[in-house]
Motif scaffolding. Structure first.
Motif, mmCIF file in Angstrom:
data_model
loop_
_atom_site.group_PDB
_atom_site.id
_atom_site.type_symbol
_atom_site.label_atom_id
_atom_site.label_comp_id
_atom_site.label_asym_id
_atom_site.label_seq_id
_atom_site.Cartn_x
_atom_site.Cartn_y
_atom_site.Cartn_z
ATOM 1 N N MET A 23 0.783 -1.340 -0.096
ATOM 2 C CA MET A 23 -0.127 -0.220 0.004
ATOM 3 C C MET A 23 0.833 1.314 -0.072
ATOM 4 O O MET A 23 0.629 2.433 -0.850
ATOM 5 C CB MET A 23 -0.927 -0.134 1.184
ATOM 6 C CG MET A 23 -1.745 1.156 1.327
ATOM 7 S SD MET A 23 -3.236 1.004 0.194
ATOM 8 C CE MET A 23 -3.918 2.749 0.608
ATOM 9 N N MET A 26 2.692 1.579 -3.412
ATOM 10 C CA MET A 26 1.829 2.092 -4.356
ATOM 11 C C MET A 26 1.393 3.549 -4.261
ATOM 12 O O MET A 26 1.374 4.103 -5.115
ATOM 13 C CB MET A 26 0.416 1.407 -4.283
ATOM 14 C CG MET A 26 -0.564 1.938 -5.352
ATOM 15 S SD MET A 26 -0.033 1.289 -6.919
ATOM 16 C CE MET A 26 -0.371 -0.517 -7.110
ATOM 17 N N SER A 27 1.499 3.943 -2.806
ATOM 18 C CA SER A 27 1.170 5.504 -2.947
ATOM 19 C C SER A 27 2.344 6.178 -3.368
ATOM 20 O O SER A 27 2.273 7.303 -3.910
ATOM 21 C CB SER A 27 0.693 5.715 -1.308
ATOM 22 O OG SER A 27 1.888 5.313 -0.599
ATOM 23 N N SER A 30 2.342 6.129 -7.056
ATOM 24 C CA SER A 30 1.183 6.943 -7.513
ATOM 25 C C SER A 30 1.650 8.664 -7.345
ATOM 26 O O SER A 30 1.343 9.305 -8.017
ATOM 27 C CB SER A 30 -0.264 6.878 -6.753
ATOM 28 O OG SER A 30 -0.424 5.376 -6.854
ATOM 29 N N LEU A 50 -2.891 3.633 -12.183
ATOM 30 C CA LEU A 50 -2.254 3.635 -10.941
ATOM 31 C C LEU A 50 -3.340 4.211 -9.881
ATOM 32 O O LEU A 50 -3.394 3.855 -8.801
ATOM 33 C CB LEU A 50 -1.104 4.240 -10.888
ATOM 34 C CG LEU A 50 0.448 3.479 -11.578
ATOM 35 C CD1 LEU A 50 1.374 4.628 -11.474
ATOM 36 C CD2 LEU A 50 0.585 2.206 -10.625
ATOM 37 N N TYR A 54 -4.474 2.213 -6.898
ATOM 38 C CA TYR A 54 -4.504 2.684 -5.180
ATOM 39 C C TYR A 54 -5.745 2.585 -4.407
ATOM 40 O O TYR A 54 -5.536 1.937 -3.303
ATOM 41 C CB TYR A 54 -3.980 4.092 -5.404
ATOM 42 C CG TYR A 54 -3.827 4.769 -4.138
ATOM 43 C CD1 TYR A 54 -2.807 4.500 -3.082
ATOM 44 C CD2 TYR A 54 -4.719 5.474 -3.697
ATOM 45 C CE1 TYR A 54 -2.985 4.910 -1.643
ATOM 46 C CE2 TYR A 54 -4.881 6.267 -2.511
ATOM 47 C CZ TYR A 54 -3.885 5.873 -1.370
ATOM 48 O OH TYR A 54 -3.943 6.423 -0.224
ATOM 49 N N SER A 117 -0.369 6.858 3.697
ATOM 50 C CA SER A 117 -0.349 6.766 2.317
ATOM 51 C C SER A 117 -1.258 7.916 1.373
ATOM 52 O O SER A 117 -0.768 8.101 0.537
ATOM 53 C CB SER A 117 -1.075 5.105 1.820
ATOM 54 O OG SER A 117 -2.529 5.296 2.266
ATOM 55 N N LEU A 121 0.552 10.216 -0.956
ATOM 56 C CA LEU A 121 0.017 10.470 -2.443
ATOM 57 C C LEU A 121 -0.233 11.972 -2.476
ATOM 58 O O LEU A 121 0.009 12.621 -3.551
ATOM 59 C CB LEU A 121 -1.365 9.769 -2.400
ATOM 60 C CG LEU A 121 -1.859 9.940 -3.672
ATOM 61 C CD1 LEU A 121 -1.180 9.159 -4.899
ATOM 62 C CD2 LEU A 121 -3.467 9.032 -3.752
#
Length: 268
Positions: A23, A26-27, A30, A50, A54, A117, A121
């Motif tokens: 997680m 991915m953040s 992104s 993406l 997310y 996250s 982001l």
């Protein structure tokens, strides 16, 4: 008890920690894709993909957390593993609390990872700076504003009590569903909706039964009791009162679950 907590934590962590790591990764990816150059690449299609991944993972974190806390209780105490677990030299209360404590920890970690996250982001839009300012303000309150610190701690306590009561409610529904001879998972779901409906009915019945007159009298009596009490003390009392009111149904769920596991459990 400590060994139960260690065993329970290992069982949950091997699933949750990799998910948390994915997680956060991915953040970060992104966030890197929110730059103008990245958005211009292939008309921003990779960035959109993406973004969808997310948010799907964000939802998955909470879904997996819920599934794990249900599965760990049901399979470990009500399923085939129960034959082994209830032969250990520990009490039923220790079994329940080991599940509740780790479930609360996992829920808290899921929330922290989700907030972190989102902060990562949004770092490109200054959200991360805002998050740092919030932490700085929290540090200032700790040093200079004891009343506000008390409100925060009582709010956190209310959140924890609500979380634990919710977990115990799920455990009670599963324990009640396990009393059925067949379709125990289905009966657990049925009990969930039955108890929720009964609680809502009782709450509505009490409010309607009190009527406008008695309700106004009660509010007036409470107002007379707290007359002259400083607002800070009153707010502390309200928050602690909410904590106590939230803990009562949790205690009922705990004792109900404890009684079933100790006296009515049937693992056949």
């Amino acid at each position: 008890m400590l060994k139960l907590l260690k065993y329970e934590w290992k069982a949950c962590a091997r699933i949750c920690l990799p998910l948390y790591g994915a997680m956060l990764l991915m953040s970060i990816v992104s966030a890197l894709m929110t730059t103008e150059r990245a958005q211009a690449f292939m008309s921003g299609i990779p960035t959109a993909i993406l973004g969808m991944l997310y948010f799907a993972m964000l939802i998955a974190v909470f879904v997996v957390t819920l599934v794990i806390l249900i599965q760990r209780f049901y399979k470990n105490l009500l399923g085939d593993e129960g034959y082994l677990m209830f032969t250990l030299p520990v009490s039923v209360a220790q079994h329940i609390w080991s599940k509740v404590i780790i479930a609360a920890v996992i829920c808290c970690l899921s929330g922290i990872v989700a907030v972190l996250s989102i902060a990562i982001l949004g770092s490109g839009t200054g959200l991360l700076i805002g998050f740092g300012m919030v932490l700085g303000e929290f540090g200032r309150i700790i040093v200079t504003e004891p009343n506000e610190l008390g409100y925060m701690l009582e709010g956190i306590l209310l959140l924890l009590v609500s979380m634990i009561s919710g977990v115990l409610y799920l455990y009670l529904c599963m324990a009640l569903g396990h009393l059925a001879k067949k379709h125990r998972v289905l009966m657990s779901v049925v009990w969930y909706f039955v108890l929720s409906t009964v609680a809502q009915f009782l709450f509505s019945f009490v409010l309607i039964g009190m009527g406008n007159g008695p309700l106004e009298m009660l509010v007036q009596a409470i107002g007379d009791m707290v007359k002259g009490v400083p607002p800070q003390v009153l707010l502390h009392g309200v928050l602690l009162g909410f904590c106590a009111a939230t803990a009562i149904p949790g205690a009922i769920c705990y004792f109900g679950t404890h009684y079933i596991l100790k006296n009515r459990l049937n693992l056949e």
